[in-house]
Design a protein around this motif. Structure first.
Motif, mmCIF file in Angstrom:
data_model
loop_
_atom_site.group_PDB
_atom_site.id
_atom_site.type_symbol
_atom_site.label_atom_id
_atom_site.label_comp_id
_atom_site.label_asym_id
_atom_site.label_seq_id
_atom_site.Cartn_x
_atom_site.Cartn_y
_atom_site.Cartn_z
ATOM 1 N N LEU A 24 47.076 43.003 43.294
ATOM 2 C CA LEU A 24 45.863 42.410 42.722
ATOM 3 C C LEU A 24 45.058 43.436 41.935
ATOM 4 O O LEU A 24 44.940 44.600 42.333
ATOM 5 C CB LEU A 24 44.987 41.830 43.832
ATOM 6 N N SER A 25 44.482 42.995 40.826
ATOM 7 C CA SER A 25 43.601 43.871 40.058
ATOM 8 C C SER A 25 42.272 44.078 40.780
ATOM 9 O O SER A 25 41.620 45.102 40.626
ATOM 10 C CB SER A 25 43.349 43.275 38.666
ATOM 11 N N GLN A 26 41.876 43.073 41.559
ATOM 12 C CA GLN A 26 40.647 43.176 42.347
ATOM 13 C C GLN A 26 40.985 42.935 43.818
ATOM 14 O O GLN A 26 40.741 41.866 44.367
ATOM 15 C CB GLN A 26 39.622 42.138 41.863
ATOM 16 N N PRO A 27 41.575 43.928 44.491
ATOM 17 C CA PRO A 27 42.035 43.704 45.873
ATOM 18 C C PRO A 27 40.924 43.421 46.867
ATOM 19 O O PRO A 27 41.167 42.820 47.909
ATOM 20 C CB PRO A 27 42.746 45.027 46.211
ATOM 21 N N LEU A 28 39.688 43.837 46.553
ATOM 22 C CA LEU A 28 38.585 43.597 47.482
ATOM 23 C C LEU A 28 38.278 42.112 47.630
ATOM 24 O O LEU A 28 37.632 41.701 48.588
ATOM 25 C CB LEU A 28 37.335 44.351 47.018
ATOM 26 N N ARG A 29 38.751 41.315 46.694
ATOM 27 C CA ARG A 29 38.523 39.875 46.780
ATOM 28 C C ARG A 29 39.554 39.187 47.679
ATOM 29 O O ARG A 29 39.441 38.006 47.963
ATOM 30 C CB ARG A 29 38.577 39.250 45.386
ATOM 31 N N GLY A 30 40.572 39.923 48.084
ATOM 32 C CA GLY A 30 41.623 39.338 48.903
ATOM 33 C C GLY A 30 41.123 38.796 50.225
ATOM 34 O O GLY A 30 41.700 37.854 50.778
ATOM 35 N N ILE A 31 40.040 39.365 50.747
ATOM 36 C CA ILE A 31 39.499 38.913 52.032
ATOM 37 C C ILE A 31 38.985 37.489 51.938
ATOM 38 O O ILE A 31 38.872 36.779 52.944
ATOM 39 C CB ILE A 31 38.375 39.873 52.504
ATOM 40 N N ASN A 32 38.677 37.039 50.710
ATOM 41 C CA ASN A 32 38.190 35.668 50.535
ATOM 42 C C ASN A 32 39.213 34.635 50.984
ATOM 43 O O ASN A 32 38.857 33.535 51.409
ATOM 44 C CB ASN A 32 37.826 35.422 49.063
#
Length: 416
Positions: free
Chosen positions: A81-89
């Motif tokens: 993912l380009s924005q892995p911090l959003r994976g927790i969503n």
């Protein structure tokens, strides 16, 4: 500025300008790692649910290893993912009409089941260890920390009477029985994601989830056999130096190892037959129906990816280990080689699905080739290259080493 996928994509004939191989090695690793999680759990459940007592020793090993693999299941997606911090969503905001969100629900459910099952299996060990440390008149700093840790892990349940342990065993059976379909759904979802992509002719088949589940069980059993052999070899090495390891001599360890490996290899053969049959049936069905996209699919399967599919996947990864396991007088060394080849075959199956599915252009008149970045020169080539894949592969072994300190896979009081 590079477009994602441009670095490792080579085009041939007529391919659209905006077409690249977007899903690279990490998307190959994702179904491969989730398959290992599900397969390892199914192997442990063969003892806990179906009462296959011959698998008792390796069942505990498989359960702990499945727990070590669990956090790594989402690691390839985080790297991709380009924005892995959003994976927790995905985990915190469930949405029942989204396949990827359904994975988050199943993932958390499965994690809770495995963690609960581990607690019931090792509750007596937690209590015994905590009480043994309490009985010591003088304790080191490390022992004090271990006492606090194991006291917390008991969750206040100090009763280890036969009646209480019988309840623990029943709870383990129930959790393992519930966990089998959840584990299959955990990995079947990956096949569902690919199989539901209508725009891709190679992926769109109702057999895809079933093929993924069967190959997942195969890869999980093979990995557990391979790691079990490696662990037992270390125990035998320590036994030669110290005389015993866990109360067992070298000869006793050899006997236990050979017995468990041969028994597990039988179940590996069964699931291998099922997985290979489904994969070949899918290819035969595609050729028989010969839909509009069959011409380009035939070029990919029988020409461009022929070596990857029929030589590496079916030949080296299925036929060779199948013969090795069928030859009478199965040895531990032969089982280790066969298990390693089986893992390679399942990995190649994932590779051929993910990379091979992107090999042809949507124009049906061109092809794309994937070149794996070997030497990382940027963050992009690190996470989407060989280095990122090796990071994913090695992480569960590191986790397993530390988990084994808390959940020992070989308990001395159960040595046989």
């Amino acid at each position: 500025m590079y477009v994602h996928g441009e670095i490792w994509t080579a085009k041939e004939m007529f391919v659209l300008p905006n077409e690249f191989i977007y899903w690279s090695i990490q998307i190959v690793m994702y179904p491969f790692m989730t398959g290992l999680v599900a397969g390892a759990f199914v192997l442990s459940s063969l003892y806990h649910v179906f009462g296959f007592t011959k698998l008792k020793d390796i069942a505990r090993f498989s359960l702990v290893f499945s727990f070590a693999l669990l956090p790594v299941a989402m690691m390839p997606l985080m790297l991709h993912l380009s924005q892995p911090l959003r994976g927790i969503n995905v985990l915190m905001t469930p949405h029942f009409t989204s396949a990827i969100s359904a994975f988050g629900i199943v993932f958390l459910t499965y994690a809770c089941i495995v963690a609960s099952e581990l607690w019931f299996v090792y509750r007596k060990h937690f209590v015994d260890t905590a009480q043994a440390l309490k009985a010591k008149s003088t304790r080191t700093t490390g022992e004090n920390l271990r006492l606090k840790l194991f006291s917390v892990l008991t969750l206040g349940a100090w009763d280890v009477s036969p009646k209480a342990l019988e309840k623990d065993h029943k709870a383990v059976t129930v959790l393992a029985a519930i966990g089998i379909p959840v584990a299959c759904f955990l990995h079947g979802y990956a096949g569902f994601i690919f199989g539901s992509v209508k725009a891709n002719a190679l992926w769109m088949t109702p057999l895809m989830p079933v093929i993924f589940i069967c190959s997942a069980v195969v890869s999980g059993i093979a990995l557990c056999i391979l790691c079990y052999i490696a662990t037992m070899e270390i125990r035998k090495f320590l036994a030669r130096r110290k005389g015993t390891a866990g109360g067992l001599s070298v000869e006793q360890l050899k006997g236990v190892e050979a017995y468990e490996v041969r028994t597990s290899a039988r179940y590996l053969l069964i699931f291998m037959i099922l997985a290979v049959t489904l994969e070949l049936l899918d290819i035969i069905f595609r050729g028989y129906t010969a839909v509009k996209s069959w011409e380009i699919l035939r070029s990919v399967i029988y020409e461009i990816d022929f070596f990857h599919i029929f030589i590496l996947q079916f030949g080296l990864g299925n036929l060779v280990p199948f013969i090795l396991l069928l030859i009478p007088g199965l040895t531990v060394r032969r089982a280790a080689i066969a298990s390693a080849l089986v893992l390679f075959g399942v990995f190649m199956m994932r590779w051929n699905v993910v990379i091979g599915g992107q090999a042809f252009s949507l124009t049906f008149a061109g092809f794309m080739h994937y070149h794996l970045p070997i030497i990382p020169t940027t963050w992009e080539t690190f996470r989407e290259g060989l280095a990122g894949a090796l990071l994913v592969i090695t992480t569960p072994f590191v986790l397993f080493y530390f988990l084994n300190k808390i959940f020992p896979v070989f308990l001395e009081e159960e040595a046989h």
